[in-house]
Scaffold this active site. Structure first.
Site: not given
Length: 388
Positions: A257, A301
């Site tokens: 992430d 993301e």
């Protein structure tokens, strides 16, 4: 070159742009018209062959076919020259390409005889070509006109007002053997109809297969990064988990992430965020084994790696390599260097429990976030253990 031509035709079939359709349709129909023109030219210059025709009507048909050839060639040239300015759907251009050929060939089929010559088959073939390149709305009127011509001529024959095959001086089939002329005429016209039609059908099926493969790939791929999407990742996770349970081979997961991604978007804009995601996607792809591992963007993301035949230690090495490489990667956008880091969580699949391992890797990822980001946390058993 052949592949480029094939790709161009495939693109024309998919795009349905009027300019491209006019060019392709015209180039496909002109050869059929030229074959008829050449056969009729031979008949007009050989008295023994001309005896099979009505000379005045044959001469008129020859002029008509010649004009059709020039018209279609002109449509192809003009449509190609003006392809950038012709609207995606331009009805008048479509009518200019379709109406003369469909109407003219319907008349030719009636002149030679629809029932017992290949002219009807060629008419169907031209309709198939037209439908391949043009939407149905552009074809309806001209298909209806052709149907009216053929049905109307049949009714006139039934009323004994019109003759069957009015271009001919006597029937092609009169109960005796065919003359040499009609034997060759039928062979040429039959081959002109069957061989291209068969080739077109095979090509269309191959094109559909290629499009289906592309659509399947698009359904499994994240467009921004080129990695697999969540759907593909979850499907492969199930498959690899079942394989791990049967073969007891190691299987590991890595969750990634981007750190402070919202801040990047808010400060530099969404194009900068897209640049970061694309760069991370390329970096991830470069650090996994092709055809073995699976790298995916799960959404936003968040990324994930599925690493078959890799234990937790090996997965940690892969994750650390990506974390360190992204930390050192200069990502530039609009003249600004974007300092980007990523956090990672690692877990190994045991007893085929892939979804449980995915949750453990996700827990490790959030543990990495809480510990300061830009690091790898791996699960040992059910507990996260910080690695970097």
């Amino acid at each position: 070159m052949i592949r480029d031509l094939r790709d161009g035709v495939d693109a024309a079939l998919r795009s349905r742009r009027t300019a491209t359709a006019c060019v392709c349709f015209s180039l496909l129909t002109v050869p059929f018209l030229l074959i008829v023109w050449c056969l009729q030219a031979w008949a007009l210059t050989h008295p023994d062959v001309l005896a099979y025709f009505q000379p005045g009507r044959l001469l008129a048909a020859q002029w008509g076919v010649g004009l059709l050839v020039l018209w279609q060639a002109g449509v192809a040239v003009l449509a190609w020259q003006r392809r950038e300015v012709i609207a995606a759907h331009a009805p008048w251009w479509a009518a200019g390409a379709l109406a003369p050929v469909l109407t003219g060939w319907s008349v030719l089929a009636l002149l030679y005889g629809v029932q017992d010559t290949p002219m009807g088959m060629l008419l169907v073939e031209i309709l198939v070509f037209a439908r391949a390149f043009f939407p149905l709305r552009d074809l309806k009127a001209w298909m209806a006109l052709g149907a009216v011509l053929i049905v109307g001529h049949e009714l006139l024959q039934a009323l004994e007002v019109a003759a069957y095959a009015p271009l001919l001086s006597r029937p092609m089939f009169d109960g005796h053997g065919l003359s040499d002329w009609w034997t060759w005429w039928l062979r040429i016209m039959f081959n002109a109809s069957v061989l291209p039609f068969a080739a077109a059908v095979f090509y269309l099926f191959a094109s559909l297969a290629r499009q289906r493969t592309e659509l399947e790939s698009l359904a499994r791929t994240d467009m921004l990064t080129g990695l697999a999407n969540r759907r593909e990742f979850m499907a492969r996770l199930v498959q690899e988990s079942q394989r791990q349970r049967r073969g007891d081979q190691p299987l590991s997961l890595v969750m990634l992430d981007v750190d402070h991604f919202k801040q990047i978007n808010d400060t530099h804009g969404h194009p900068a965020g897209d640049r970061v995601l694309a760069s991370l996607g390329a970096l991830v792809r470069a650090n996994v084994r092709q055809e073995v591992d699976l790298a995916a963007r799960l959404g936003g993301e968040e990324f994930a790696l599925l690493l078959p035949e890799t234990d937790a230690e090996g997965a940690q090495r892969v994750a650390r390599k990506i974390v360190e490489a992204l930390r050192a990667l200069p990502i530039e956008h609009a003249g600004h260097l974007l300092p980007v880091t990523v956090s990672a969580g690692v877990a190994q699949v045991h007893q085929g429990e892939g979804e449980q391992a995915l949750r453990r890797a996700d827990d490790c990822l959030y543990q990495a976030k809480r510990q300061g980001r830009d690091r790898v946390v791996a699960a040992e058993g059910s507990e996260p253990v910080a690695m970097s």
